[in-house]
Design a protein around this motif. Structure first.
Motif, PDB file in Angstrom:
ATOM      1  N   ALA A 140     -12.167 -15.159 -78.392  1.00 13.93           N
ATOM      2  CA  ALA A 140     -11.195 -16.319 -78.736  1.00 13.93           C
ATOM      3  C   ALA A 140     -12.597 -17.145 -79.697  1.00 13.93           C
ATOM      4  CB  ALA A 140     -11.423 -17.448 -77.753  1.00 13.93           C
ATOM      5  N   THR A 141     -11.990 -17.689 -81.049  1.00 18.25           N
ATOM      6  CA  THR A 141     -12.445 -18.714 -81.849  1.00 18.25           C
ATOM      7  C   THR A 141     -13.910 -19.513 -80.877  1.00 18.25           C
ATOM      8  OG1 THR A 141     -11.080 -19.970 -82.384  1.00 18.25           O
ATOM      9  CG2 THR A 141     -10.797 -18.750 -83.329  1.00 18.25           C
ATOM     10  N   ARG A 142     -15.422 -19.898 -81.656  1.00 21.23           N
ATOM     11  CA  ARG A 142     -15.960 -20.080 -81.085  1.00 21.23           C
ATOM     12  C   ARG A 142     -16.035 -21.624 -81.259  1.00 21.23           C
ATOM     13  NH1 ARG A 142     -15.825 -15.898 -78.880  1.00 21.23           N
ATOM     14  NH2 ARG A 142     -17.416 -14.676 -77.661  1.00 21.23           N
ATOM     15  N   PRO A 143     -16.591 -22.639 -80.669  1.00 17.86           N
ATOM     16  CA  PRO A 143     -15.964 -24.003 -80.915  1.00 17.86           C
ATOM     17  C   PRO A 143     -17.585 -24.430 -81.850  1.00 17.86           C
ATOM     18  CG  PRO A 143     -16.670 -24.017 -78.957  1.00 17.86           C
ATOM     19  CD  PRO A 143     -16.217 -22.583 -78.735  1.00 17.86           C
ATOM     20  N   GLU A 144     -18.296 -25.591 -82.652  1.00 16.82           N
ATOM     21  CA  GLU A 144     -18.663 -25.414 -83.072  1.00 16.82           C
ATOM     22  C   GLU A 144     -19.567 -26.400 -82.096  1.00 16.82           C
ATOM     23  OE1 GLU A 144     -18.588 -26.484 -87.199  1.00 16.82           O
ATOM     24  OE2 GLU A 144     -16.983 -25.422 -88.003  1.00 16.82           O
ATOM     25  N   ASP A 145     -19.012 -27.135 -81.480  1.00 16.75           N
ATOM     26  CA  ASP A 145     -19.852 -27.604 -80.049  1.00 16.75           C
ATOM     27  C   ASP A 145     -19.244 -28.002 -79.402  1.00 16.75           C
ATOM     28  OD1 ASP A 145     -21.105 -30.827 -79.416  1.00 16.75           O
ATOM     29  OD2 ASP A 145     -20.495 -32.274 -81.322  1.00 16.75           O
ATOM     30  N   LEU A 146     -19.863 -28.154 -78.230  1.00 24.55           N
ATOM     31  CA  LEU A 146     -19.687 -28.895 -77.395  1.00 24.55           C
ATOM     32  C   LEU A 146     -19.117 -29.751 -76.320  1.00 24.55           C
ATOM     33  CD1 LEU A 146     -21.318 -25.926 -75.434  1.00 24.55           C
ATOM     34  CD2 LEU A 146     -19.577 -25.382 -76.298  1.00 24.55           C
ATOM     35  N   ARG A 147     -19.309 -31.050 -76.678  1.00 24.21           N
ATOM     36  CA  ARG A 147     -18.786 -32.858 -76.990  1.00 24.21           C
ATOM     37  C   ARG A 147     -17.584 -32.598 -76.346  1.00 24.21           C
ATOM     38  NH1 ARG A 147     -22.597 -34.930 -81.430  1.00 24.21           N
ATOM     39  NH2 ARG A 147     -22.766 -32.766 -82.278  1.00 24.21           N
ATOM     40  N   GLY A 148     -17.869 -33.425 -75.770  1.00 26.08           N
ATOM     41  CA  GLY A 148     -16.234 -33.553 -74.527  1.00 26.08           C
ATOM     42  C   GLY A 148     -15.135 -32.511 -74.339  1.00 26.08           C
TER      43      GLY A 148
END
Length: 86
Positions: A5-13
């Motif tokens: 899966a693509t990795r999120p740049e930020d985990l917030r929320g």
């Protein structure tokens, strides 16, 4: 065949699942992980998933869960963190 899966740049929320291989050491530190993810990274919801008994008794290596279960987890969360203890 699975694609990463693509990795999120930020985990917030985001919703995170912590997948345990059932080893006692991972289970001991999982609460600390939850706290750090919330306080430092702003993660939204966090829940835990445990591997099936018949898989974890043969090896300490985290192995894939049944396909239906993976699909359920993917529908519930944005990010999965697989933990290995010991």
């Amino acid at each position: 065949k699975w694609e990463l899966a693509t990795r999120p740049e930020d985990l917030r929320g985001l919703t995170v699942v912590l997948m345990s291989n059932g080893r006692w050491s991972f289970n001991v530190i999982i609460q600390r992980y939850k706290t750090l993810l919330k306080e430092r990274l702003g993660v939204g919801d966090i829940f835990c998933a445990q591997q099936e008994e018949n898989v974890k008794q043969f090896s300490g290596i985290a192995r894939p869960k049944a396909e239906a279960t993976l699909e359920e987890l993917a529908a519930k969360c944005d990010v999965a963190i697989v933990g290995m203890g010991n």
